[in-house]
Enzyme design. Sequence first.
Site, mmCIF file in Angstrom:
data_model
loop_
_atom_site.group_PDB
_atom_site.id
_atom_site.type_symbol
_atom_site.label_atom_id
_atom_site.label_comp_id
_atom_site.label_asym_id
_atom_site.label_seq_id
_atom_site.Cartn_x
_atom_site.Cartn_y
_atom_site.Cartn_z
ATOM 1 N N ILE A 177 -8.579 7.396 4.436
ATOM 2 C CA ILE A 177 -8.479 7.919 2.958
ATOM 3 C C ILE A 177 -7.486 7.097 2.189
ATOM 4 O O ILE A 177 -7.556 7.054 0.911
ATOM 5 C CB ILE A 177 -7.578 9.585 3.014
ATOM 6 C CG1 ILE A 177 -6.285 9.331 3.756
ATOM 7 C CG2 ILE A 177 -8.572 10.482 3.422
ATOM 8 C CD1 ILE A 177 -5.489 10.690 3.575
ATOM 9 N N VAL B 205 -4.842 4.468 5.939
ATOM 10 C CA VAL B 205 -4.307 5.988 6.133
ATOM 11 C C VAL B 205 -5.521 6.719 6.328
ATOM 12 O O VAL B 205 -6.469 6.553 5.527
ATOM 13 C CB VAL B 205 -3.461 6.300 4.768
ATOM 14 C CG1 VAL B 205 -3.127 7.707 4.968
ATOM 15 C CG2 VAL B 205 -2.470 5.329 4.358
ATOM 16 N N ASP C 164 12.539 4.839 -4.543
ATOM 17 C CA ASP C 164 11.350 4.681 -4.991
ATOM 18 C C ASP C 164 10.597 5.834 -5.339
ATOM 19 O O ASP C 164 9.368 6.150 -5.065
ATOM 20 C CB ASP C 164 10.413 4.155 -4.145
ATOM 21 C CG ASP C 164 9.188 3.308 -4.456
ATOM 22 O OD1 ASP C 164 9.022 3.381 -5.843
ATOM 23 O OD2 ASP C 164 8.353 2.858 -3.881
HETATM 24 O O1 ACK Z 1 -3.557 9.044 -3.893
HETATM 25 P P1 ACK Z 1 -4.211 9.316 -2.502
HETATM 26 O O2 ACK Z 1 -5.287 10.326 -2.150
HETATM 27 O O3 ACK Z 1 -2.908 9.817 -1.604
HETATM 28 O O4 ACK Z 1 -4.335 8.034 -1.753
HETATM 29 C C1 ACK Z 1 -3.062 7.553 -1.161
HETATM 30 C C2 ACK Z 1 -3.591 6.914 0.359
HETATM 31 O O5 ACK Z 1 -3.352 8.108 1.229
HETATM 32 C C3 ACK Z 1 -2.727 5.810 0.630
HETATM 33 O O6 ACK Z 1 -1.130 6.053 0.799
HETATM 34 C C4 ACK Z 1 -3.078 9.221 0.754
HETATM 35 N N1 ACK Z 1 -2.215 9.712 1.377
HETATM 36 C C5 ACK Z 1 -0.976 9.384 1.925
HETATM 37 N N2 ACK Z 1 -0.445 10.260 2.540
HETATM 38 C C6 ACK Z 1 -1.166 11.250 2.594
HETATM 39 C C7 ACK Z 1 -1.027 12.766 3.144
HETATM 40 N N3 ACK Z 1 0.070 13.407 3.962
HETATM 41 N N4 ACK Z 1 -2.048 13.613 2.699
HETATM 42 C C8 ACK Z 1 -2.995 13.151 2.067
HETATM 43 N N5 ACK Z 1 -3.202 11.992 1.571
HETATM 44 C C9 ACK Z 1 -2.129 11.388 1.719
HETATM 45 C C10 ACK Z 1 -2.550 8.972 -0.603
#
Ligand code: ACK
Length: 990
Positions: free
Chosen positions: A633, A641, A752
């Site tokens: 994702i 991630v 941050d």
């Molecule tokens: O904006 P996004 O979809 O939300 O893209 C970033 C990407 O991974 C890189 O950090 C997503 N992300 C990070 N942690 C999570 C989480 N716990 N659940 C869903 N998406 C996440 C983040």
Amino acid sequence: MCFGGKYCVFLFLLESILSDPGTTNRVVLLDTTTVLGELDWKTYPVNGWDAITEMDEQNRPIHTFQVCHVMEPNQNNWLRSGWIQRQAAQRVYVELRFTLRDCNSIPWVSGTCKETFNLFYLQTDEPLPAGTRFRTSDYAKVDTIAADESFTQTDLGDRVLRLNTEVREVGPVTHKGFYLAFQDVGACIALVSVKVFYKRCPSTLRNLAAFPDTVPHMDSSSLVEVRGACVENAEERDTPKLYCGADGDWLVPLGRCVCSIGHEEMDGYCRACKPGSFKAYAGNTKCSKCPPHSSSHDQAATICHCDKGFYRAIKDSSAMACTRPPSAPRNLASLINDTALFLQWMPPSDTGGRKDITYNILCQRCDGSIGDVTQCEPCEPDLRFIPRSLGLTGTSVAIIDYATHANYTFHVEAVNGVSGLGVAARSLANVTVNTHQAGPALVGVVRKDWATQNSIALSWSQVEQPPSDIVDYEVKYYEKEQEQLSYSSTRTKTPSVVVTGLRPSTVYVFHVRARTAAGYTAYSPNFVFATAAEDPDIADQGQVLVVVTASVGGFSLLVILTLFLLITGRCQGYIKARMKSEEKRRTRFHSGHVPFSGIKTYVDPDTYEDPTQAVEEFAKEIEPSYICIERVIGAGEFGEVCSGRLRVPGRMDIAVAIKTLKGGYMDQQRQDFLREASIMGQFNNPNIIRLEGVVTKSRPVMIVVEYMENGALDSFLRTRDGQFTVLQLVGMMRGISVGMTYLSEMGYVHRDLAARNILVDENLVCKVSDFGMSRILEDDSEAAYTATGGKIPIRWTAPEAIAYGKFSSASDVWSFGIVMWEVMSYGERPYWEMSNQDVILSIEEGYRLPAPMGCPVTLHQLMLHCWQKESSQRPRFNNVLSFLDKLIINPSSLLTLVKDVQSFPDSPEDMPDYPLFISIGDWLDSIKMSQYKNNFLAAGYTTLDSISTMSIDDIRRIGICLIGHQRRIISSIQSLRLQLHHIQQSGFQV
Ligand code: ACK
């Protein structure tokens, strides 16, 4: 006197006229066919007219008058009626039925025979006295009457005598009565009937109003206006009126009456509604059948009464069925986590026939008991119900600020519009919630292993088979004398702990609870242990030692000292090693009492000599086979991630995000990567991203956290521009402030905090994330190197942190203000395209971000408060949280918006002329709004100078309708102004 064989025909005709039905708009003053006795009409001379009275078969007299002196010349025979009373008549009509023989049909009469007769009248107020001389000159002539028909030839050659009917108007009559007189001048006449009448409009019913008999106006061209009276059980709508015409006809009906309540129209009258029906309103509607669950037993019901057990709410119409209160809500269930208690239920099976069901939550606290009887009292007034406790339309509620270790009984009452109208019991479903946390106590007996003056070592056993894995234990303790006014707590992963920092000779109360995947279990019973007494001899012991060694001479002294050092040195070496990490931890972890909320202090993983120890302490190792990676994702600093599922046997599957550490990493990178887990693992708050665990014992190294369906807040808002209510946006801010309050109370500084580091779940719950870089900020693309060498996200960071690296919860509050601004502007970049350097300078000069479009004044004020230059002047996170709560409870405070674009400190008029370095077209291209070039040009905006004063209304006026585009353009104009201001401030001439 008879006219031969023709006489029979004459009688036949006479009979036929006797059956004249008459008409209702005539009032007959005289009808010779109905006079039973003698008519007593006078003739002059007596042998002129001849009166004949015959009897019909019903023995009624038939009066006729005949004259037929056709052979003799100079006839002047008068027949005079009796005195006729005028009554109400103004215009009188005389209808004559007669036969008149055609002179041609009588031989030898030429010269003397006539075919007309004359009608006269005389008005008097009294009948003339008997014996009054008949004077023809007293009579006024009405008309000469001639026959329309005389004889007609039949097929058999018979000549049939035809009956004539002539009507003449007499008058106007003004006296009380009058006489009629018929003058024969030599004709052969049989006057069969004389009818005298006047016309009137007969009483009538029209539109449920009754109109009386009315005599027309004397002047035939004008109408008589008559007002009607409503019939019984009717009422006037518009005044009912009719006009009576000269012919006795009713004309021009106006207005109407309608049947009153309980009555309906039938045959022109208003009849009572029958039992079983009702009519609640006056009008021309019919009675209606009683609606379900109601009845009427009497006539003329205006409402049907509800059957027993059924009711009608005040606002219910009488036509609605009677209804009853609902049954109790079904399947009431409670769920509790560390911060909130949730009640959920299903709608009642019987809604009582209504759709207006709402729910009230009634709360009791039932902690004590007398004998077997539980004692309950109303719940604390500060218990908060979200969205509220009364009048809920949904079937769930969240309760916060409840006391821990309490027994609450919640009654969920289903009510509808007729609840409380009868004596029926309330429709309640009950649930008892015990806030002692999830699950029974897992910790049994707590033992004291040893104690010093300042510490007590404890260990404990747990019940044989815990229902699920124990994550760690929480040990809560307080001075017995203080009776729980405040307490301290510490956490441990093993079933033992050394509680330090205690006061000597003090009795402490301890109890321990376990944390499992399902949450905290109940606490163990209380155990009371004391620290060791302060021993005044200990200090003296050293002196004694010195004295003794001094007395035994040099060798002994050396041996003793060596031994002492050996013993104490080894011991101290062990203690030192242990204390080093222990103390470091203690300085943060066990630093005095924490508030009653039970929030612990954050332990900086860097205080561990071995960072993997911190990971082991705070993060649970996950078996890699339990993790099912589904898709990538995003990309982080250390690797991809992914999203996937965590399938721990015996537990429900959960959606997770998996951060991976890409292969070929250095040891330091691994430590930095896992640092986030050892920080996150210390937190337990609904608005902080939850760590599920880590994989460190196999490759790839992973950090597994809860999955947040909507990803990062900044991009989420950008894709949903303008789609939320202000209250929803404030709800997001509130969530972030809950998480930040928790972090600040734990003594953790985020450094941050920005919308990109907030994650949003499917229910719009916002959670603070990204803890790994709170120290080094390597992975934040926004972080820039400062003069002191640190890397800092300038736009989000407080000036003192940028200038001197002074990070604190107060600097996090500054960042929170920027996050608020990002939320209200749907992910707009703070300070737009300004350079970092310009941002720093502008802030230094006192410039602050203006309110985003549509931002309530209260929120912008809160932002400005967070951006106080002096960090001590900024609100604390708990103040921010309670402020936002107040806004949510009182949403009207969000109604006043900061209107349009706030003008920049200096008004645009005061700005000096500045050279234009780009055109309107370039500018629109740069913000990807090129499609509006013509709108600007057509409206006369040709220079950047001219657009710098544009307001949101101007933008709308030139035809830019999409809110997202309006916002982007207005933001850019603000940025432009800021740049201009900056140019002006720095005296820079382009
Ligand atoms: O904006 P996004 O979809 O939300 O893209 C970033 C990407 O991974 C890189 O950090 C997503 N992300 C990070 N942690 C999570 C989480 N716990 N659940 C869903 N998406 C996440 C983040």
